[in-house]
Design a protein around this motif. Sequence first.
Motif, PDB file in Angstrom:
ATOM      1  N   PHE B 428      29.063  15.527  45.635  1.00  0.00           N
ATOM      2  CA  PHE B 428      30.140  16.582  45.926  1.00  0.00           C
ATOM      3  C   PHE B 428      31.493  15.699  44.924  1.00  0.00           C
ATOM      4  O   PHE B 428      32.353  15.307  45.452  1.00  0.00           O
ATOM      5  CB  PHE B 428      30.706  16.446  47.038  1.00  0.00           C
ATOM      6  N   PRO B 429      31.049  15.980  43.453  1.00  0.00           N
ATOM      7  CA  PRO B 429      32.267  15.537  42.691  1.00  0.00           C
ATOM      8  C   PRO B 429      33.328  16.296  42.844  1.00  0.00           C
ATOM      9  O   PRO B 429      33.513  17.330  43.252  1.00  0.00           O
ATOM     10  CB  PRO B 429      31.647  15.862  41.450  1.00  0.00           C
ATOM     11  N   HIS B 430      34.598  15.557  42.700  1.00  0.00           N
ATOM     12  CA  HIS B 430      35.748  16.279  42.562  1.00  0.00           C
ATOM     13  C   HIS B 430      35.772  17.410  41.384  1.00  0.00           C
ATOM     14  O   HIS B 430      35.232  17.006  40.530  1.00  0.00           O
ATOM     15  CB  HIS B 430      37.011  15.386  42.188  1.00  0.00           C
ATOM     16  N   ILE B 431      36.010  18.741  41.911  1.00  0.00           N
ATOM     17  CA  ILE B 431      35.936  19.839  41.180  1.00  0.00           C
ATOM     18  C   ILE B 431      36.963  19.844  39.989  1.00  0.00           C
ATOM     19  O   ILE B 431      38.184  19.934  40.458  1.00  0.00           O
ATOM     20  CB  ILE B 431      35.838  21.189  41.605  1.00  0.00           C
ATOM     21  N   TYR B 432      36.563  19.895  38.758  1.00  0.00           N
ATOM     22  CA  TYR B 432      37.510  19.905  37.687  1.00  0.00           C
ATOM     23  C   TYR B 432      38.250  21.351  37.314  1.00  0.00           C
ATOM     24  O   TYR B 432      37.722  22.143  37.504  1.00  0.00           O
ATOM     25  CB  TYR B 432      36.925  19.420  36.139  1.00  0.00           C
ATOM     26  N   LYS B 433      39.721  21.281  37.135  1.00  0.00           N
ATOM     27  CA  LYS B 433      40.373  22.402  37.260  1.00  0.00           C
ATOM     28  C   LYS B 433      40.115  23.101  35.942  1.00  0.00           C
ATOM     29  O   LYS B 433      40.142  22.750  34.971  1.00  0.00           O
ATOM     30  CB  LYS B 433      41.947  22.133  37.329  1.00  0.00           C
ATOM     31  N   VAL B 434      39.584  24.284  36.119  1.00  0.00           N
ATOM     32  CA  VAL B 434      39.423  25.259  34.841  1.00  0.00           C
ATOM     33  C   VAL B 434      40.424  26.588  35.240  1.00  0.00           C
ATOM     34  O   VAL B 434      39.917  27.306  36.183  1.00  0.00           O
ATOM     35  CB  VAL B 434      38.213  25.728  34.378  1.00  0.00           C
ATOM     36  N   GLY B 435      41.626  26.742  34.720  1.00  0.00           N
ATOM     37  CA  GLY B 435      42.379  27.867  35.060  1.00  0.00           C
ATOM     38  C   GLY B 435      42.366  28.752  33.959  1.00  0.00           C
ATOM     39  O   GLY B 435      41.871  28.829  32.892  1.00  0.00           O
ATOM     40  N   LEU B 436      43.098  30.048  34.311  1.00  0.00           N
ATOM     41  CA  LEU B 436      43.249  31.115  33.529  1.00  0.00           C
ATOM     42  C   LEU B 436      44.875  31.286  33.070  1.00  0.00           C
ATOM     43  O   LEU B 436      45.496  30.948  33.804  1.00  0.00           O
ATOM     44  CB  LEU B 436      42.747  32.439  34.082  1.00  0.00           C
TER      45      LEU B 436
END
Lengths: 455, 455
Positions: B428-436
């Motif tokens: 359960f790694p911290h989810i890296y932010k990928v925004g638009l």
Amino acid sequence: MAEGYFLAGRGTDSVNFDYFFRKNPFGGGFTIFAGLQDLFEMIEDFRFNSEAIDFLHKRGFHSSFLDYLKDFKFKGTLHAPQEGEVVFPNEPTITVEGNIIEAQLLETLLLNTINYQSLIATKANRLRHSAGDRGVMEFGMRRAQGWAVIHGSRAAVIGGVDSTSNVLSAYLYGLESSGTQAHSWIQSFKDEITAFRVYAETRPKNCVLLVDTYHTLNSGVPNAIVVAKEMEKKGERLSGIRLDSGDLAYLSKKARIMLDDAGLRGVKIIASNQLDEYIIKSLIDQGAKIDAFGVGTSLITGREDGALDGVYKLSQVNQRPTIKLSEDVYKLTLPGKKKIVRYYNGENKLYADAIVLAEENLSEIDTIYHPQYADKKSDVSGLKSEVLVSKVFENGKVLAPKKEVREISEYRKYRVSQLSEEHKRFEFPHIYKVGLSDALIKLREKLLADIKKKK
Amino acid sequence: MAEGYFLAGRGTDSVNFDYFFRKNPFGGGFTIFAGLQDLFEMIEDFRFNSEAIDFLHKRGFHSSFLDYLKDFKFKGTLHAPQEGEVVFPNEPTITVEGNIIEAQLLETLLLNTINYQSLIATKANRLRHSAGDRGVMEFGMRRAQGWAVIHGSRAAVIGGVDSTSNVLSAYLYGLESSGTQAHSWIQSFKDEITAFRVYAETRPKNCVLLVDTYHTLNSGVPNAIVVAKEMEKKGERLSGIRLDSGDLAYLSKKARIMLDDAGLRGVKIIASNQLDEYIIKSLIDQGAKIDAFGVGTSLITGREDGALDGVYKLSQVNQRPTIKLSEDVYKLTLPGKKKIVRYYNGENKLYADAIVLAEENLSEIDTIYHPQYADKKSDVSGLKSEVLVSKVFENGKVLAPKKEVREISEYRKYRVSQLSEEHKRFEFPHIYKVGLSDALIKLREKLLADIKKKK
């Protein structure tokens, strides 16, 4: 190691290696043997060219050994079953006899080739088992492990799929190729119906339309019906539609009704999207109206396993049988030159296999023994039997007749039909008996005793 | 499909395809991008020779299209990050611009190459993470999926392993090669100590002795110590011993004590046998005295996943952005030509990535938005940023500088060091932010509205 044998003056020692695996893949009850013809081709091409020699020289190999490699050609002898054969754990499926250097050099090539193709053929056979007489297409090239796919598509057809989307393998091995359109085709046109129409015009034969790009039941299927009707007027026929997302059971039933209501009973429904043998079985159990399945990742990568655990173990050196103990009891090897015998019951179904010494006479074997528990034994006297392996390669030449992939697949189909249903079960299959002869057990006991004495 | 575009007179339509994957493999928090240089080579070699044309002719392709293929050469443009880059789900990692036929023909080759190498590089990086500064050797050729191994060993080194037992890839890519002896070497001699002695004589450099053929602690290690002492007298040094079965934690501790007591502190302990990143971590947590790990099947096949789920989706045709809905919401694609922007926090750690339209000016982007929940947003104003992709292939030529595998691996190491520990966690790694960007979201909304209008 080959250099070591050479430098130790052991290059003419004669040895016997066994190829065997320890566990059927996917928790199944058997394995489909595949990859042999490709292995032959690689053996015939197995040479060290001057570039290779230069490279090995730079890595510090001795020049005397490199001189030896310059003229290297594998001249050993292989015994094996036919491709497409049903085989079981611990059986010496391939035996390699030769001098210790050539037999050693072959190890990695043999393992790499046979492990992968047997894995994929076995997976394909499971898909075939689930799909019954429905179509199964290998669609895995995009997700395959790189160049694995070249041999993977071949093995998939041996195992029971009908065709591949991999045109290179279709070319190399004479396989049926099949494919459908992608979402990009649909998106590239101003609307879905134009995309369908142009596809049908440029490719009226085997025309399959992908119906889920925008909305399967509101848009894809209705548009496919319009185009199918237009094709009918031209004397053409829409082959099928493909579902690639959503609930395939639900959508296929709805689509079937829509197609049938439009008088298009002949238009087939093809499904894809992360399928495997369990999902296919579940879809069929739910009454999904699917005529053919396109299977990608799980087939071409042999998911969930990824590898058959085949190994290549020395069993004899200069007539001296050898054994390996290791720290894990299950890794104990079988000594000596051996062969596999297959026994059939009265209905011509597979009854049991036996691993026996190569020189043993079948008529003298009436009992076979459990490999670990010698008091578990089976009476095989009077049963129809045959030696499962034959000499397939000798003196640099292939002895086995070259077969088309479809012939191999037919053989696989016949052999699987000789297995009882209990052995074909996916979950906890009945374990097929593979016994040892008394002579082999005695040889193993003698070697174990010798090792204990040395300690 | 390529034939369809040709026959429909659409051969000069210009398109943009995005390569992206939807899920990091192995439940991890990121993916290592690999395979680009091999892809370039395959693109440069991508031709249809006369044999191929003949084959396609027999399969019913139109002669006008085959004439086109005779002169085919991929002349499109690729944008991509550097190999070894840390990348994340849904990012248009590679974009392909070109005419619709060439861009379509590239699909399978690109997916096949990038999916596999990125999978293996990511797996290797996990092994490296577990092993810390201990050695990790790729030992997978025997269990690899056939010819996958050629590229797999390269990708493994990019991802962080030190060397490979695959001499062909070592040759092709300038990798470190390493290997040890097999059980067959030991068995082929009359006893273990003779086997060790001859090996040490023929191969005194990097000599590693396999100690579990008969009994690790009673036989293998004591015999290795005898030979190590004999080597010392000749001014040579035993490099290591290898454990390949049994309880590696227990055996390594016992063996370490035995070696140390014999004054052989410099002799390393190498372990193999069905290792993966979890077992390595567990062994280290248990205080196992292991200096290097040989990892086979799980590394070279990318077990438990087997495939990176990369796809190749059309995002623009003749300046018209396109979108794909499908029945599964998560399969919604992003329209238009795009680029990836990376933002860093004050400590030069990766903060977030953004997918923005290709023409957008970075200085005008101050907020990025969650792809599905637009009220989740991040302020990126004032953060250091860079465009992660650059033009790497154009007019049939590679623009990206060719790099040695070790340089690529160094870059990977640096980039992974810029990730926070939470992103590197296995579970359960911290989810890296990928925004638009706002502009991309608006474009997507407009296209969705257009499709709804049509229905």
